[in-house]
Design an enzyme around this catalytic site. Sequence first.
Site, PDB file in Angstrom:
ATOM      1  N   GLY A  12      31.725  30.902  36.748  1.00 45.56           N
ATOM      2  CA  GLY A  12      31.038  31.661  35.706  1.00 45.56           C
ATOM      3  C   GLY A  12      31.636  33.041  35.565  1.00 45.56           C
ATOM      4  O   GLY A  12      32.743  33.301  36.027  1.00 45.56           O
ATOM      5  N   CYS A  13      30.906  33.916  34.950  1.00 45.08           N
ATOM      6  CA  CYS A  13      31.366  35.276  34.691  1.00 45.08           C
ATOM      7  C   CYS A  13      31.879  35.928  35.972  1.00 45.08           C
ATOM      8  O   CYS A  13      31.200  35.928  37.000  1.00 45.08           O
ATOM      9  CB  CYS A  13      30.219  36.093  34.114  1.00 45.08           C
ATOM     10  N   PHE A  14      33.071  36.467  35.917  1.00 41.78           N
ATOM     11  CA  PHE A  14      33.676  37.002  37.139  1.00 41.78           C
ATOM     12  C   PHE A  14      33.009  38.261  37.658  1.00 41.78           C
ATOM     13  O   PHE A  14      33.129  38.602  38.822  1.00 41.78           O
ATOM     14  CB  PHE A  14      35.182  37.172  37.024  1.00 41.78           C
TER      15      PHE A  14
END
Length: 163
Positions: A12-14
């Site tokens: 997912g979003c880093f």
Amino acid sequence: MSALKKAYIAGGCFWGMEDLFRVRPGIKDTEVGYIGGENENPTYHNHTSHAEGIELTYDPTETSFKEILDYFFRIHNPTTVDQQGNDRGASYRSTIFIQNEEEKAIAEEVIAIVNASGRWEGDAVTTLEPYTTFWLAEPEHQDFLLKRPNGYTCHFERFATFL
């Protein structure tokens, strides 16, 4: 001092992944970037098929690849295809980027443990992809949640260890 190692994961979003991993025992450095895609020199606005990934530099005398993966499966939902929280698309897939056969065997073992635990509703859809070039994300994305403590994240510790 032992030789440091690197691990490459995407879940997912880093921003949220980096924020949680940066304080883990044995993690010496974190970087966010793009990995596993098709285009050269990807950017935030042009990372065709790349995952938003993180590069973890770790001391193997303080933590192991297996422990890193255990935590990885505790802080994101590995049962959703190309989605974490509100983020959707291939950039947000759950992936372990494998550098060698030992990492592959460990990843397969940990995925089996996670699936057997029954903690998630469904089995992990986490893919094992060969390591490719890790392209460092732009400076504004590095340490994003340190710079913006109230910024968006869908990552948090959901369970105690699987191991």
